[in-house]
Design a protein around this motif. Structure first.
Motif, mmCIF file in Angstrom:
data_model
loop_
_atom_site.group_PDB
_atom_site.id
_atom_site.type_symbol
_atom_site.label_atom_id
_atom_site.label_comp_id
_atom_site.label_asym_id
_atom_site.label_seq_id
_atom_site.Cartn_x
_atom_site.Cartn_y
_atom_site.Cartn_z
ATOM 1 N N GLY A 44 -18.432 -0.840 9.049
ATOM 2 C CA GLY A 44 -19.423 0.235 9.106
ATOM 3 C C GLY A 44 -18.906 1.399 9.924
ATOM 4 O O GLY A 44 -18.764 1.309 11.136
ATOM 5 N N SER A 65 -14.249 11.268 10.824
ATOM 6 C CA SER A 65 -13.726 10.960 9.490
ATOM 7 C C SER A 65 -14.670 9.968 8.820
ATOM 8 O O SER A 65 -14.999 8.935 9.383
ATOM 9 C CB SER A 65 -12.328 10.344 9.588
ATOM 10 N N GLN A 66 -15.071 10.268 7.587
ATOM 11 C CA GLN A 66 -16.000 9.382 6.897
ATOM 12 C C GLN A 66 -15.270 8.301 6.101
ATOM 13 O O GLN A 66 -15.879 7.607 5.275
ATOM 14 C CB GLN A 66 -16.898 10.186 5.949
ATOM 15 N N MET A 98 -20.811 10.114 9.003
ATOM 16 C CA MET A 98 -20.986 10.646 7.656
ATOM 17 C C MET A 98 -21.198 12.144 7.809
ATOM 18 O O MET A 98 -21.808 12.598 8.793
ATOM 19 C CB MET A 98 -22.188 9.992 6.975
ATOM 20 N N PRO A 99 -20.704 12.918 6.866
ATOM 21 C CA PRO A 99 -20.720 14.384 7.060
ATOM 22 C C PRO A 99 -22.116 14.999 7.017
ATOM 23 O O PRO A 99 -22.261 16.183 7.285
ATOM 24 C CB PRO A 99 -19.836 14.905 5.919
ATOM 25 N N ALA A 141 -14.110 1.352 13.803
ATOM 26 C CA ALA A 141 -15.380 2.063 13.583
ATOM 27 C C ALA A 141 -15.517 3.248 14.540
ATOM 28 O O ALA A 141 -15.875 4.353 14.130
ATOM 29 C CB ALA A 141 -16.558 1.107 13.760
ATOM 30 N N ARG A 197 -24.615 5.788 4.709
ATOM 31 C CA ARG A 197 -23.537 5.114 3.984
ATOM 32 C C ARG A 197 -24.108 4.114 2.977
ATOM 33 O O ARG A 197 -23.608 3.994 1.857
ATOM 34 C CB ARG A 197 -22.597 4.423 4.977
ATOM 35 N N PHE A 211 -12.357 -4.453 14.928
ATOM 36 C CA PHE A 211 -13.494 -3.895 14.185
ATOM 37 C C PHE A 211 -14.087 -2.692 14.913
ATOM 38 O O PHE A 211 -14.285 -1.629 14.336
ATOM 39 C CB PHE A 211 -14.558 -4.983 14.006
ATOM 40 N N GLN A 264 -25.151 5.774 -0.182
ATOM 41 C CA GLN A 264 -24.048 6.140 -1.079
ATOM 42 C C GLN A 264 -23.474 4.918 -1.795
ATOM 43 O O GLN A 264 -22.852 5.050 -2.849
ATOM 44 C CB GLN A 264 -22.923 6.807 -0.278
ATOM 45 N N MET A 272 -13.511 1.956 5.196
ATOM 46 C CA MET A 272 -12.549 1.000 5.764
ATOM 47 C C MET A 272 -12.928 -0.410 5.354
ATOM 48 O O MET A 272 -14.043 -0.854 5.603
ATOM 49 C CB MET A 272 -12.542 1.131 7.281
#
Lengths: 353, 353
Positions: free
Chosen positions: B323, A316-317, B327-328, A308, B183, A304, B186, A320
Motif C-alpha cells: 500500500g 511517487s504513486q 496518490m496524486p 511504502a 488506490r 514493507f 483505482q 509496488m
C-alpha cells in the motif's frame, strides 16, 4: 469446535506440526516438530541437499566469517532451535532436493508422484519440518548444503519433479527463484522499458531472459549489477540493451550512473524488478521507476514500511508488488529458459556445478 | 563529486538534515537535525497537532499503559533521540497539521501556497524534522496529540491545504489514510467481489465508500471488522453487502465465519484490501482471496516476508501490492467521500471531534 473441513485445512497446511506458538502457520511458527516419522496426510522426503535463500545464506556466511565448521554448527543450532531451516535474522528459507520415501495418497494424485521420485520442494524451507543427521559439505559459491536428513511435506506444499535433461544443481538453483522470471514475464509488455536490479544474480539472469523472450525486440532492458564478474555474465547473455555497474544501496549515485548510461534519453522504467540480495535498495528502485510505473520487489530483504514510506515521501504513486514466489507453472518457465538460452545454461553450469 | 542537479535532489529530499547514518534518506535515518531554523529550499511550519499512525499510536499507548504523562515522556524521548516522530518499534509515523511560517519560493509555486496557510503534511512524520516545545493534550480516542512545535518540509514532500467546509479533525483523520480509498478506487472493477479487512477503522470506512462509489451496484462488498462498535458503524454506512465480525489474526476461524456469512455462494475475493492495524493478518487476507485475485496491503504492520512466504507455502499465485500512501489526488478523493456520504461524515464527526 472446528468442522472436519477445517481440520483438513489445518492438516494440509501442517499446523499440527507447530510446537510454538500453537495455532500459527508452520512458516510463522518459531518451532516445528521435526520428528522424521510420517503422520496421516504427510509425505516423507529423504533430503540430499538444501539450496539456501541467497539473503539467508549471505547473512549466515558473514556471521560465521565464511568458516565451514562454524557455519555447520550455526545451521545445526537453527535446526535444533526451530525444527526447520528458517534463518531467524532474515526470515527466509530456500528449497530442498530429495527422494520421496513415504507418500500420502492425495498428494500423490495431485502431483503425479510415486515413491522413489526425485523432487524439489517449491515451498520455502521456512515452512517444512526438517531433521538433519549430518552435514557433508557446504558450497559457498552456490549457497548449497549437502546433508543426510528427512523433511515432511504437507498436502498444500507445491513441488517440482526433477527433469532428466538438466543437471541437478542447475535445476535446483533455477527453481529456487522460479517465481521471479515467471511473474516478471506475465507483468511486462512489449514496448516498455524494464529495469532489473541485481541482474547478475541467479534470479536476475533468468528474469532478463524471461523479459526479453516476452517483449522480443519491442522495448528496452536496463540491467543493473554491482559485481563486475556477474555483470560480465549479463553481457554474455546478450539480452539487455543497457548494462550498468552500480550499487543499489546508493540510490542517488546509481540514478546518476543510469542516467548517464542512457545518454540523453529518458531512463525511468515502466517496470522495475528488484532481485538484489542485500537490504536498503527500496529507494534506488523507486527512484529509477516512473511514478505511473510498477515495481516487483522479489528480494526477501525488502522492507514493507520502507518501500511504502519512501514512495510516499518522494510523492511517487508507483505500484509496488510483493514478489510472490508461487506461480502455477511449478518452475517450468525457468527450466525452459535454460533450454532456450544456451548462454544462460553455460553460466549456470559454471556457477552451480 | 555530485553534479549540481544531484545536489538539488539531495536537498529536495532533505538528506542534508540527516545526522546518522549520513547519506541515508530522512525516513530511513535514525536521527535528523530538527533545529527549527530554515535553510535554503526548506519550508517552516508551526505545528499545532500530530495525528499519529494507528499502528504506532496503539503500540506506544500500550507500552505506556495508556497513561498520559508516561506517553508524553515517551514521545519527547523519541523526538530527543531521533529528531522526528518516528516510532522505532513500528517504523511508522503519521501526519501533522500547522501553519506555514516561512516558505521556499519553488515549494510555494508547486503547491500554490502562501505564508499563513493552514496545511496538512501528506509525507509521513518519519520523514520530517520535528521540534516539540510542549505537549498540551493527548487524545487516545483519535490517536492525536496537540503540541506547540515546528517542522521542516522539503521540496519533495506532498501536502494538502485545509479545506474550509470540513472540520479540522475530520480532515486530518481522513488525509492520514487518504491513499487507501484513492488506490482501492483505482484498483477495483464493477462486478468484482471486494473484501475489506479492518473495515470499521478510519481507512476501512473510507475504502468501503470509495469502492461502492466505483462499482455501483455491480459487485459485492464483504466488510470484516473485529470491534463490535466499529462494525455497527460499518452497518450504518449501508454500503457493504456482507458484514462479518471476526479476528483477522485467526485465519482459519475467520475463513469459516466468512464462508458461513456468504451461505452457499463463493466467498473468495477478487480484490482484498487489508487496513487492519495489528500484525499477523497476512494469512487471513491471502486465505480469503482468489489465487488469481489481488491484495492491497495497507496496514503498516504487514510483513513483506510473511506475505511472500505464506502465499508460496499455500500455493497461491495471488498478486500482492504494498500500500503506497501517495496518490496524486492529494487526498481530494477522501475529502469528497466525506461530502458524498453523510453517514460517513457522521461517524467521523463522532469519532474525531
Amino acid at each position: 469446535m472446528l468442522s472436519s473441513h477445517n481440520q483438513d485445512i489445518l492438516r494440509s497446511l501442517g499446523i499440527h506440526r507447530v510446537i510454538e506458538p500453537l495455532g500459527s502457520l508452520p512458516q510463522a511458527a518459531w518451532k516445528l516438530n521435526n520428528t522424521p516419522v510420517v503422520q496421516h496426510s504427510e509425505t516423507l522426503v529423504e533430503v540430499h541437499a538444501l539450496h539456501i535463500d541467497s539473503a539467508s545464506f549471505t547473512q549466515m556466511a558473514n556471521a560465521c566469517d565464511r568458516d565451514h565448521e562454524r557455519l555447520k554448527r550455526h545451521i545445526m543450532d537453527i535446526i535444533h532451535q526451530r525444527g526447520k531451516m528458517h534463518n531467524p535474522v532474515t526470515g527466509s528459507g530456500g528449497v530442498l532436493i530429495g527422494v520421496v520415501r513415504e507418500l500420502d495418497d492425495l498428494y500423490a494424485t495431485a502431483n503425479k508422484l510415486t515413491i522413489g521420485d526425485t523432487i524439489i520442494s517449491l515451498t520455502s524451507l521456512s515452512w517444512l519440518p526438517l531433521y538433519i543427521e549430518n552435514i557433508h559439505a557446504i558450497h559457498f559459491d552456490r549457497s548449497e548444503i549437502e546433508i543426510t536428513g528427512s523433511a515432511i511435506l504437507f498436502r498444500s506444499n507445491p513441488l517440482a519433479k526433477m527433469p532428466t535433461d538438466l543437471p541437478r544443481n542447475i535445476v535446483l538453483a533455477a527453481l529456487d527463484v522460479a517465481g521471479a522470471p515467471s511473474r516478471a514475464s506475465q507483468l511486462v509488455q512489449p514496448g516498455q522499458r524494464i529495469t532489473v536490479l541485481g541482474a547478475g544474480g541467479t534470479a536476475g539472469l533468468l528474469t532478463l531472459c524471461a523479459v526479453r523472450q516476452r517483449i522480443g525486440s519491442q522495448g528496452e532492458i536496463i540491467a543493473i549489477e554491482y559485481n563486475e564478474q556477474a555483470l560480465h555474465d549479463v553481457a554474455s547473455l546478450n539480452v539487455a540493451d543497457v548494462l550498468v555497474r552500480g550499487n543499489a544501496t546508493q540510490a542517488l549515485e546509481l540514478a546518476k550512473i543510469v542516467q548517464e548510461a542512457c545518454s540523453a534519453r529518458d531512463y525511468l522504467a515502466d517496470v522495475a524488478i528488484n532481485v538484489v540480495n542485500v537490504p536498503h535498495t527500496e529507494f534506488a528502485t523507486i527512484l529509477l521507476t516512473k511514478p505511473q510505473g510498477c515495481i516487483l520487489f522479489f528480494s526477501m530483504a525488502t522492507s514493507f514500511t520502507a518501500a511504502a514510506l519512501i514512495a510516499e515521501g518522494i510523492a511517487s504513486q508507483v505500484e509496488m508488488q510483493i514478489g510472490n514466489g508461487y506461480m502455477p507453472d511449478s518452475g517450468t518457465t525457468s527450466l525452459q529458459l535454460l533450454r532456450d538460452f544456451p548462454a544462460l545454461r553455460t553460466i549456470f553450469a559454471r556457477r552451480f556445478n
